[in-house]
Motif scaffolding. Structure first.
Motif, short mmCIF file in Angstrom:
data_model
loop_
_atom_site.label_atom_id
_atom_site.label_comp_id
_atom_site.label_asym_id
_atom_site.label_seq_id
_atom_site.Cartn_x
_atom_site.Cartn_y
_atom_site.Cartn_z
N LYS A 1 0.83 -1.21 0.00
CA LYS A 1 0.00 0.00 0.00
C LYS A 1 0.86 1.25 0.00
O LYS A 1 0.51 2.27 -0.61
CB LYS A 1 -0.95 -0.01 1.20
CG LYS A 1 -2.06 -1.04 1.09
CD LYS A 1 -2.90 -1.12 2.35
CE LYS A 1 -3.73 0.12 2.57
NZ LYS A 1 -4.64 -0.03 3.73
N GLU B 1 -4.19 1.84 -2.78
CA GLU B 1 -5.28 0.96 -2.36
C GLU B 1 -5.69 -0.05 -3.44
O GLU B 1 -5.96 -1.21 -3.14
CB GLU B 1 -6.50 1.81 -1.99
CG GLU B 1 -6.25 2.84 -0.89
CD GLU B 1 -6.08 2.19 0.47
OE1 GLU B 1 -6.59 1.07 0.67
OE2 GLU B 1 -5.41 2.79 1.33
N GLU C 1 -6.23 -3.23 -1.51
CA GLU C 1 -5.80 -3.00 -0.12
C GLU C 1 -4.41 -3.60 0.13
O GLU C 1 -4.13 -4.12 1.21
CB GLU C 1 -6.82 -3.59 0.86
CG GLU C 1 -8.19 -2.93 0.82
CD GLU C 1 -8.16 -1.50 1.33
OE1 GLU C 1 -7.31 -1.19 2.20
OE2 GLU C 1 -8.97 -0.68 0.86
N GLY C 2 -3.55 -3.53 -0.88
CA GLY C 2 -2.19 -4.01 -0.73
C GLY C 2 -1.99 -5.49 -0.88
O GLY C 2 -0.87 -5.98 -0.77
#
Length: 384
Positions: free
Chosen positions: A98, A103, A129-130
């Motif tokens: 991230k 995102e 979200e990474g």
């Protein structure tokens, strides 16, 4: 006989960067251009295996971290898709991804042929979200590589060879990739897009590099090829360069390596695995090259992290001596050898996570007691 830079055909696009990557450069010096070129061709399937293994394991490991199935994520190594040359602790994967990519992002690896600079293959991964959630691969015979850019009319596979400049060609390729992404996965149409340009020779160099610190440093060298070493272009390029990564790059080779190692493993050394598929393929096709790897790389050991950080190049202004222009000069001291760790060839090839950092002095003997874990991803055995 030691083969020289001048023997490499001048029309080979990767020629200016050959001396920059020590493993493939030494392979060439030992076996010559004809065999090196054939080795690259025979290893094309290995490039697929290299990335396939890393992507699949990264996705599966991430899923196990999120569901709590992974026993000790702080002792388990995985891969960060934003930088394929970096092994990372499973518990640090999401935050670091991230930090660099944001995102929601698509990331396509453009694997370039070492001789023509045409697109050899594509590997796309998507992060939410990474964490990696999806990927696809395009092999050399896939008709997708014949898709044309809407404005300039070039086929996708020929864009890098015709435009030549990796930054400019990457932006054109992103145009095409976004169209493909929006057709295949419209739910991610607003996600950011990055591309990674990597010659197949660069991937091979990583495959033969056991030290995580050295792998990070060689990623820096791929960027520095153009920015600092004044070669024609980048040898490894993430386009656009994330702001945080740019900040690290301009702090120099040692700081870049130390900071990325800190984010990936809190500075601990990882002896990277040699994927079984690739090992079997190379032994089958080029057994003498795998023997070279065992005697010239593994038996001689890996540098202590502090030795990698203090490694220096000679004077790069000496352009006439291309065979030694990029020789690495390491500080004195022994290296870490497999025999010191008490591991077999097969055990070492699984990957070894060590309680060794850049603060570990070269006078400290590294033995089996320094091993934290052996393996990669879900197939990790814990020693501590």
């Amino acid at each position: 006989m030691v083969h020289t830079y001048g023997e490499i055909p001048d029309n080979v696009r990767f020629k200016p960067y050959m001396p920059l990557f020590p493993n493939t450069w030494k392979l060439y010096q030992t076996f010559g251009w004809d065999e090196f070129h054939q080795f690259n061709l025979d290893s094309e399937e290995g490039c697929y295996n290299f990335f396939e293994t890393r992507f699949n394991e990264s996705i599966a490991t991430s899923e196990d971290v999120m569901t709590g199935k992974l026993k000790a994520p702080d002792k388990t190594l995985s891969y960060i898709l934003v930088l394929p040359n970096v092994a990372i602790r499973a518990d640090l994967l999401q935050g670091t991804s991230k930090l660099f990519a944001g995102e929601s992002v698509d990331l396509t690896y453009i694997i370039l042929k070492h001789d023509t600079q045409e697109v050899f293959a594509l590997l796309n991964g998507h992060l939410e979200e990474g964490l990696p959630v999806d990927w696809w691969f395009v092999r050399p015979d896939d008709e997708l590589l014949d898709r044309r850019h809407m404005k300039i009319g070039y086929k996708l596979k020929e864009i890098p060879s015709r435009i030549k400049d990796l930054r400019k060609s990457s932006l054109r390729l992103i145009d095409v990739f976004k169209d493909i992404r929006n057709e295949r996965t419209p739910q991610w149409a607003s996600a950011d897009y990055f591309v990674v340009n990597a010659y197949e020779t660069f991937a091979l160099n990583l495959l033969y590099e056991p030290s995580s610190y050295e792998s990070i440093s060689q990623g820096y060298d791929g960027w520095a090829a153009k920015e600092l070493y004044r070669l024609p272009d980048y040898a490894f390029a993430l386009i656009p360069w994330p702001e945080m990564l740019n900040f690290f790059l301009y702090q120099g080779r040692a700081e870049f390596t130390k900071k990325l190692a800190g984010l990936a493993t809190l500075g601990h050394l990882y002896i990277s695995p040699f994927e079984e598929k690739n090992r079997d393929l190379i032994i089958q096709l080029h057994a003498h090259i795998y023997e070279w790897y065992q005697t010239e790389k593994i038996a001689k050991g890996v540098p202590y992290p502090i030795q990698t950080l203090k490694c220096e190049f000679p004077n790069l202004k000496q352009k006439k001596d291309m065979d030694h222009r990029f020789d690495y000069r390491y500080p004195p001291g022994d290296w870490i050898k497999p025999s010191d760790l008490g591991l077999s060839e097969q055990e070492l090839a699984r990957g070894v996570y060590l309680d060794v950092t850049h603060e570990t002095p070269v006078t400290e003997k590294i033995d089996h007691s320094h091993i934290i874990s052996i393996g990669i991803g879900r197939n990790t055995d814990f020693m501590k």
